[in-house]
Design a protein around this motif. Structure first.
Motif, PDB file in Angstrom:
ATOM      1  N   ILE A   1       0.837  -1.205   0.000  1.00 12.06           N
ATOM      2  CA  ILE A   1       0.000   0.000   0.000  1.00 12.06           C
ATOM      3  C   ILE A   1       0.870   1.253   0.000  1.00 12.06           C
ATOM      4  O   ILE A   1       0.588   2.216  -0.722  1.00 12.06           O
ATOM      5  N   VAL A   2       1.943   1.245   0.773  1.00 19.43           N
ATOM      6  CA  VAL A   2       2.870   2.385   0.805  1.00 19.43           C
ATOM      7  C   VAL A   2       3.445   2.603  -0.597  1.00 19.43           C
ATOM      8  O   VAL A   2       3.455   3.727  -1.115  1.00 19.43           O
ATOM      9  N   LYS A   3       3.904   1.524  -1.247  1.00 21.43           N
ATOM     10  CA  LYS A   3       4.517   1.635  -2.569  1.00 21.43           C
ATOM     11  C   LYS A   3       3.502   2.088  -3.618  1.00 21.43           C
ATOM     12  O   LYS A   3       3.788   2.962  -4.430  1.00 21.43           O
ATOM     13  N   CYS A   4       2.329   1.499  -3.602  1.00 16.65           N
ATOM     14  CA  CYS A   4       1.347   1.771  -4.660  1.00 16.65           C
ATOM     15  C   CYS A   4       0.582   3.074  -4.469  1.00 16.65           C
ATOM     16  O   CYS A   4       0.243   3.734  -5.445  1.00 16.65           O
ATOM     17  N   TYR A   5       0.308   3.420  -3.226  1.00 18.39           N
ATOM     18  CA  TYR A   5      -0.601   4.537  -2.984  1.00 18.39           C
ATOM     19  C   TYR A   5       0.005   5.680  -2.189  1.00 18.39           C
ATOM     20  O   TYR A   5      -0.641   6.702  -1.990  1.00 18.39           O
TER      21      TYR A   5
END
Length: 145
Positions: A103-107
Motif C-alpha cells: 500500500i505504501v509503494k502503490c498509494y
C-alpha cells in the motif's frame, strides 16, 4: 504492469475484465494494453489483442464475459498459480507487513496512516471490508487535493 511492461495470464485476464467492467471501451482497452505491454509488442498484436477482443465479445463469440467478483478473486488467491503472477486479492495474498509495504509503494500512504484508517491486522475482518476501507481512504485523500 507499470514496472515490467508485462503481466502473466491470470493477472492479464483479471485486469482486462476489470477494465471492461468499469466501462472502458474495447478501443480504449486495446490502446491501454498496447501502451503498457511494451515488452511484448509482437505478442500483443498476435495474441493479446485477440484475447481482449474475445473477452469483449468481438471474436468468434457473442458471449459477454463479466469481471470476476471479489469472492472469485479471493478464492483464486488461495491457490496462486505462479510466482509473481500479480493477480488475486492483495488482502488475501499478503501478510500484514507485506500488505502495508504494498500500500505504501502503490498509494503513497504512510504506515501510520494505514494503521489508523484500515483494519488490516484483524483476522475476522473480511477482505472486502479492508478493500472498501482502503478505497474510502484513497478517495478521501484525492478529494483533499
Amino acid at each position: 504492469l507499470l514496472d515490467t511492461g508485462h503481466l502473466k495470464n491470470n493477472a492479464r485476464l483479471q485486469l482486462i475484465l476489470f477494465l471492461k467492467g468499469i466501462g472502458l471501451s474495447l478501443p480504449e482497452s486495446l490502446l491501454f494494453f498496447q501502451r503498457h505491454l511494451r515488452k511484448k509488442q509482437t505478442k500483443f498484436k498476435n495474441e493479446y489483442a485477440y484475447l481482449i477482443r474475445y473477452l469483449y465479445g468481438n471474436e468468434n463469440t457473442n458471449k459477454n464475459y463479466s469481471p470476476f467478483s471479489c469472492r472469485k478473486i479471493i478464492l483464486r488467491s488461495d491457490t496462486p498459480s505462479q510466482k509473481d503472477d500479480h493477480s488475486g486479492c492483495p488482502f488475501t495474498l499478503f501478510s500484514t507487513p507485506n500488505l502495508i509495504q504494498w500500500i505504501v509503494k502503490c498509494y503513497g500512504l504512510s504506515p501510520d496512516e494505514i494503521a489508523e484508517l484500515i483494519p488490516l491486522d484483524v483476522d475476522n475482518v473480511p477482505e472486502q471490508t479492508k478493500c472498501k476501507e482502503l478505497f474510502k481512504v484513497l478517495t478521501r485523500q484525492k478529494s483533499k487535493h
